[in-house]
Scaffold this motif. Structure first.
Motif, mmCIF file in Angstrom:
data_model
loop_
_atom_site.group_PDB
_atom_site.id
_atom_site.type_symbol
_atom_site.label_atom_id
_atom_site.label_comp_id
_atom_site.label_asym_id
_atom_site.label_seq_id
_atom_site.Cartn_x
_atom_site.Cartn_y
_atom_site.Cartn_z
ATOM 1 N N GLY A 237 9.256 17.835 1.320
ATOM 2 C CA GLY A 237 8.949 16.925 0.220
ATOM 3 C C GLY A 237 9.178 15.470 0.544
ATOM 4 N N ASN A 238 10.228 15.159 1.306
ATOM 5 C CA ASN A 238 10.456 13.758 1.681
ATOM 6 C C ASN A 238 9.348 13.238 2.584
ATOM 7 N N ARG A 239 8.829 14.107 3.404
ATOM 8 C CA ARG A 239 7.693 13.726 4.245
ATOM 9 C C ARG A 239 6.473 13.431 3.383
ATOM 10 N N MET A 240 6.295 14.189 2.297
ATOM 11 C CA MET A 240 5.189 13.948 1.376
ATOM 12 C C MET A 240 5.364 12.612 0.660
ATOM 13 N N ILE A 241 6.590 12.311 0.247
ATOM 14 C CA ILE A 241 6.839 11.025 -0.411
ATOM 15 C C ILE A 241 6.466 9.875 0.512
ATOM 16 N N GLU A 242 6.837 9.972 1.777
ATOM 17 C CA GLU A 242 6.468 8.947 2.760
ATOM 18 C C GLU A 242 4.952 8.808 2.850
ATOM 19 N N ALA A 243 4.253 9.953 2.832
ATOM 20 C CA ALA A 243 2.795 9.918 2.911
ATOM 21 C C ALA A 243 2.189 9.281 1.660
ATOM 22 N N LEU A 244 2.740 9.608 0.487
ATOM 23 C CA LEU A 244 2.201 9.053 -0.750
ATOM 24 C C LEU A 244 2.344 7.542 -0.811
ATOM 25 N N ARG A 245 3.268 6.998 -0.069
ATOM 26 C CA ARG A 245 3.480 5.547 -0.047
ATOM 27 C C ARG A 245 2.653 4.847 1.025
ATOM 28 N N SER A 246 1.854 5.605 1.736
ATOM 29 C CA SER A 246 1.034 5.011 2.784
ATOM 30 C C SER A 246 0.035 4.013 2.191
ATOM 31 N N PRO A 247 -0.153 2.847 2.824
ATOM 32 C CA PRO A 247 -1.166 1.894 2.330
ATOM 33 C C PRO A 247 -2.578 2.460 2.393
ATOM 34 N N LYS A 248 -2.775 3.525 3.198
ATOM 35 C CA LYS A 248 -4.089 4.176 3.237
ATOM 36 C C LYS A 248 -4.410 4.871 1.915
ATOM 37 N N MET A 249 -3.367 5.309 1.198
ATOM 38 C CA MET A 249 -3.580 6.007 -0.065
ATOM 39 C C MET A 249 -3.704 4.950 -1.167
ATOM 40 N N GLU A 250 -4.919 4.597 -1.508
ATOM 41 C CA GLU A 250 -5.181 3.437 -2.355
ATOM 42 C C GLU A 250 -5.051 3.728 -3.845
ATOM 43 N N CYS A 251 -5.236 4.984 -4.236
ATOM 44 C CA CYS A 251 -5.146 5.318 -5.662
ATOM 45 C C CYS A 251 -4.684 6.759 -5.818
ATOM 46 N N ILE A 252 -3.691 6.978 -6.681
ATOM 47 C CA ILE A 252 -3.206 8.316 -7.002
ATOM 48 C C ILE A 252 -3.254 8.486 -8.513
ATOM 49 N N VAL A 253 -3.954 9.529 -8.955
ATOM 50 C CA VAL A 253 -4.065 9.859 -10.369
ATOM 51 C C VAL A 253 -3.393 11.206 -10.606
ATOM 52 N N CYS A 254 -2.514 11.266 -11.590
ATOM 53 C CA CYS A 254 -1.896 12.527 -11.985
ATOM 54 C C CYS A 254 -2.168 12.770 -13.460
ATOM 55 N N GLN A 255 -2.488 13.994 -13.799
ATOM 56 C CA GLN A 255 -2.618 14.387 -15.201
ATOM 57 C C GLN A 255 -1.659 15.536 -15.452
ATOM 58 N N GLN A 256 -0.819 15.381 -16.483
ATOM 59 C CA GLN A 256 0.312 16.286 -16.650
ATOM 60 C C GLN A 256 0.917 16.074 -18.025
ATOM 61 N N PRO A 257 1.453 17.112 -18.658
ATOM 62 C CA PRO A 257 2.114 16.908 -19.957
ATOM 63 C C PRO A 257 3.449 16.176 -19.859
ATOM 64 N N TRP A 258 4.132 16.264 -18.707
ATOM 65 C CA TRP A 258 5.505 15.768 -18.605
ATOM 66 C C TRP A 258 5.657 14.759 -17.473
ATOM 67 N N ARG B 269 7.707 14.427 -22.631
ATOM 68 C CA ARG B 269 6.257 14.463 -22.799
ATOM 69 C C ARG B 269 5.640 13.085 -22.550
ATOM 70 N N ILE B 270 4.513 13.098 -21.871
ATOM 71 C CA ILE B 270 3.705 11.883 -21.708
ATOM 72 C C ILE B 270 2.765 11.830 -22.908
ATOM 73 N N LEU B 271 2.882 10.791 -23.720
ATOM 74 C CA LEU B 271 2.155 10.747 -24.980
ATOM 75 C C LEU B 271 0.950 9.816 -24.969
ATOM 76 N N TYR B 272 0.824 9.016 -23.897
ATOM 77 C CA TYR B 272 -0.314 8.109 -23.809
ATOM 78 C C TYR B 272 -0.540 7.768 -22.346
ATOM 79 N N PRO B 273 -1.724 7.277 -21.988
ATOM 80 C CA PRO B 273 -2.001 6.941 -20.580
ATOM 81 C C PRO B 273 -1.063 5.851 -20.075
ATOM 82 N N LEU B 274 -0.714 5.945 -18.794
ATOM 83 C CA LEU B 274 0.204 5.002 -18.167
ATOM 84 C C LEU B 274 -0.400 4.447 -16.880
ATOM 85 N N LYS B 275 -0.028 3.214 -16.565
ATOM 86 C CA LYS B 275 -0.418 2.602 -15.294
ATOM 87 C C LYS B 275 0.816 1.983 -14.659
ATOM 88 N N ARG B 276 0.965 2.195 -13.365
ATOM 89 C CA ARG B 276 2.089 1.593 -12.639
ATOM 90 C C ARG B 276 1.986 0.077 -12.732
#
Length: 863
Positions: free
Chosen positions: A497-518, A93-100
């Motif tokens: 999925g590996n192609r998606m991981i590569e995309a998520l690491r693109s410098p064009k993607m400046e901010c990613i926010v996820c909200q999730q219990p786990w 469980r994620i119990l509090y907000p997190l930042k990379r």
């Protein structure tokens, strides 16, 4: 049952909760949750008769062949619901907000480290401020459509508190966003193929009206094609499909399972198992049609009056178009089914009233060119008189997706409830800017605008498939630069999925926010993670129209206080809305109690019971409708008179030759107007007939998981103890099982419990060998949706996430569907000690012995 408002003296209470995973704003798997002193004690079946007696509910009865089938007086919840207590109290469980830790919006963002970096705890105030500032900055710099709302798909079935879409409501208030369009993942082949034969919106499966009764009275043989009714519906329809299968067995309907694996449904119910290689079903279907044509075994009179384009179809079957007659012998070499079995099945199908059956679609309908077996199934049904007594296509789940319009296979209730009025952020509708889920990686990495056909949204009509879409929508709008996700399981549930991981690491993607219990899957690639509570920590209103017993509306009481600093999706987005000065507009000035009342007022039961009585009783069982037995049955009206009851196709008939496909896509070689056998082509080379098979000689079948709901529940220790759920490797790690036939295992030197690598040119993942004759030779089987446990993120994985190495291409050239099964892989035994020496960081993580979870691996500080 103890009413949740009337607590016992020792702090006991019981709440009703729909513990299903719809994610569509609706509930399922209604259960009673017993709570004591603020802790969940147990989750158990809900008993209808506590407050509503049988005379009120008017229980239905199906009498057939001297026997009676009627509803139980309790909910048939699956193991998933019972073990959900562990999911609530999971170590994950994620119990509090997190930042990379190395993401600095004012400095270096280090996008290349997503999936590697750890996280630090921050306050809600800081998290909400960061998200609000990033939204304002990105939208001001690039335009509103540069923000992607990943808000769709399966998740906890909630209504007020965010079944995917709370953030879309706020983003609308900010001027818009780009929608991640929900693909018809469980219906891909029917959506892109069958719709053009029988015109059945919304998802392409057949008309379901009253088919429990029709099959019970008239069906003599039922073909369960590529599905497992003992597994697939657990997440959203409990054990209703299982009970129905036992009923069909009891009244003597012969059941044939056609699938590569001897699945749990086949083990419990099959009179015969016909193993067929993954993604070769269309060859088998063509050979059945060939047998019928050459042996004069189809319904000529019906075809003459109900079918358009049969002669063109016949030419394809007989090989007049491609010089390949689709004989049983030809099909045998492709699909692995002996010619004698094909001919016997074809003759038996003609002789006996036969229906096909599915529990959603399974891997049969989620592979390359899946529109071909999808529409060939309809053609075969049409050749034997679709809609005549006992000859339909049955969906085993008591619900018609997106319909709520009484298209129910089981007995109809007086109303079909709908509490969507309590929900304000539904994310499945159209949007000016949208991208099919399968094209998200391309949309992130592209520098140039691109186009495709069809929004791909599951509930959209077939005409939408002929509309060309574009991203960005015009020259004034930018590509994507921010993602806000409340369904972070793309990497473990979608294709490539590996192609998606590569995309998520693109410098064009400046901010990613996820909200999730786990803390799992896509959350590992986020910059900000918001802690979301489970539905057992929230108050809500819900319905259950999936149970197969009765339809009901119920109030969902709050069972326990939220763990840690977690909030509901609705509340979490509200925190960001406050920072943007939009909180009143976002909530529309309503409290949770007022939203519950709003849902009740538009539910369909508001004239049957007062709100005060509803809240006192906590639920309302909707009586079975009088005269439901006389409702039309499936395609029965069309079969009786195709002129008076035409289909929703241009000709009003079954279109074996699609006039729409001929009109809109005359040059499409991969989806022609007439169904075809297409092992590989411009988009795909995932076939044993392709030269790639020399390097990757096995086809993998990847079904809906037996012990998960897609990516949910992979951390439940009670389930992980089951030998078919996980295989304990020599290193003690619990690996995702990989079924392999003893013949293949012997040739590869593999025995039960060995760790094996599944690989292709898109990467590799691991599995625990499960040697069994329940999978046919030349095929391996591993469920989809296992928890991501990256070795080298974007390249390799330990957890068995085979979605990482699925094809990245869409279903076919003009069909933006997913491909998550029936693709080529290689398999080999590996030495864990050698892997540990090569990848020490990944193999030396500390794991919780029971749940298999990585303890604090992603946190800079311990919890």
């Amino acid at each position: 049952m103890v009413n949740q408002k009337n607590k016992g003296s020792n702090g006991e209470k019981t709440c009703l909760k729909g513990i299903g995973w719809l994610g569509f704003g609706l509930g399922a798997n209604t259960a009673a949750v017993d709570v004591k002193d603020g802790k969940i004690i147990r989750i158990r079946p809900f008993h209808y008769e506590d407050k509503y007696k049988r005379e009120h509910m008017k229980p239905w009865k199906i009498k057939a062949r001297g026997k009676t089938f009627e509803p139980t007086m309790r909910s048939l919840i699956p193991p998933f619901s019972i073990v959900y207590k562990q999911r609530v109290y999971s170590k994950n469980r994620i119990l509090y907000p997190l930042k990379r830790v190395d993401w600095d919006p004012a400095g270096e963002r280090n996008t290349q480290n997503r999936g590697k970096s750890k996280y630090a705890r921050i306050s809600w105030d800081e998290a909400a401020t960061l998200i609000a500032e990033e939204l304002q900055r990105v939208q001001k710099k690039y335009g509103p459509y540069s923000v992607l709302a990943a808000a769709d798909g399966h998740g906890e079935g909630k209504c007020i508190h965010g079944p995917h879409g709370c953030q879309t409501h706020l983003l609308d208030l900010l001027g818009g966003y780009t929608l991640q369009a929900r693909n018809p993942d469980s219906w891909e082949g029917w959506y892109w193929g069958a719709k053009h034969v029988w015109g059945t919106d919304p998802v392409g499966q057949g008309i379901q009206n009253n088919l429990w009764l029709d099959c019970s009275e008239n069906t003599e043989m039922m073909l369960f094609w590529g599905c497992d009714p003992e597994t697939t519906p657990w997440g959203w329809s409990g054990q209703a499909a299982s009970r129905l299968c036992y009923w069909f067995n009891e009244i003597g309907i012969e059941t044939i399972y056609v699938c590569p694996d001897f699945n749990y449904g086949a083990a419990a119910h099959a009179d015969k198992w016909i193993p067929v290689r993954p993604n070769t079903d269309s060859a088998l279907q063509f050979a059945i049609a060939y047998t019928w044509i050459t042996e004069d075994l189809y319904d000529k009179e019906y075809v003459a009056t109900h079918v358009h384009g049969f002669e063109e179809f016949k030419k394809e079957v007989m090989g007049e178009t491609d010089k390949i007659p689709k004989t049983p012998k030809w099909a045998e070499d492709i699909c692995g089914v002996p010619a004698r079995i094909i001919k016997a099945l074809a003759r038996k199908w003609h002789k006996q009233a036969t229906s096909t059956a599915h529990c959603n679609g399974g891997s049969y309908i989620r592979s390359t060119y899946s529109h071909e077996p999808g529409r060939l199934e309809v053609c075969l049904l049409g050749m034997q008189g679709l809609g005549k007594p006992g000859r339909n296509q049955l969906k085993m789940i008591e619900w018609q997706f997106f319909a709520l319009n009484e298209q129910m296979p089981g007995p109809r209730s007086e109303v079909i409830p709908n509490v969507a009025g309590a929900y304000h952020g539904w994310a499945f509708t159209g949007n000016e800017s949208l991208i099919p889920k399968t094209l998200i990686p391309q949309a992130i990495t592209t520098e140039e605008p691109f186009t495709w056909y069809g929004s791909s949204i599951a509930g959209f009509p077939k005409e939408d498939q002929f509309v060309q879409y574009k991203f960005p929508i015009d020259d004034k709008n930018s590509t994507l630069h921010m993602i806000w996700s409340d369904e972070p399981c793309w990497t473990t549930c979608w294709n490539g999925g590996n192609r998606m991981i590569e995309a998520l690491r693109s410098p064009k993607m400046e901010c990613i926010v996820c909200q999730q219990p786990w803390m799992e899957n896509d959350c590992l690639f986020a910059d900000i993670v918001l802690p979301i509570n489970t539905k057992l920590e929230e108050e809500d209103i819900s319905t259950d129209v999936y149970a197969g017993e009765f339809n009901l509306v119920y109030h969902e009481g709050q069972c326990i206080e939220p763990l840690g600093e977690s909030k509901s999706d609705y509340e979490a987005v509200g925190e960001v809305a406050k920072k943007l000065g939009l909180y009143e507009e976002y909530t529309k000035g309503k409290s949770i109690e007022e939203w519950v009342k709003e849902g009740f007022d538009h539910s369909g039961i508001e004239n049957m019971i007062s709100y005060e009585e509803f809240r006192e009783k906590d639920y309302y069982v909707i009586p079975t409708a009088d005269g439901w037995e006389n409702d039309p049955r499936g395609f029965g009206p069309f079969a009786e008179d195709p002129v008076v009851h035409p289909l929703d196709t241009p000709t009003g008939k079954l279109e074996f030759f699609s006039t729409d496909l001929a009109k809109y896509f005359p040059d499409d070689k991969e989806r022609k107007p007439v169904p075809q056998w297409i092992p590989f082509g411009e988009s795909h080379s995932e076939s044993l007939l392709h030269p790639r098979a020399k390097k990757y000689p096995y086809l993998i079948v990847s079904n809906h998981p037996r012990w998960r709901v897609h990516a949910n529940l992979d951390d439940c220790a009670w389930l992980r103890e089951i030998p078919t759920c996980k295989v304990k490797g020599p290193d003690g790690y619990l690996y995702e099982p990989l079924w392999i036939n003893p013949i293949d295992a012997k040739n590869l030197g593999i025995k039960y419990g060995d760790v094996v690598r599944i690989h292709n040119d898109r990467g590799w993942t691991l599995g625990g060998a499960y040697v069994t004759e329940r999978i046919m030779p030349g095929v391996i089987y591993q469920d989809h949706g296992s928890r991501l446990d990256p070795i080298v993120a974007g390249e390799s994985d330990r957890g068995g996430d085979n979605n990482l190495i699925c094809p990245g291409m869409i279903t076919s050239k003009n069909c933006a569907g997913e491909v998550t099964s029936g693709f080529l892989v290689g398999i080999e035994k590996v030495d864990v000690n050698e892997l540990r020496a090569q990848y020490p960081d990944a193999f030396n993580r500390a794991y919780d012995a029971k749940s298999g979870l990585i303890i604090d691996a992603w946190l800079e500080e311990g919890k």
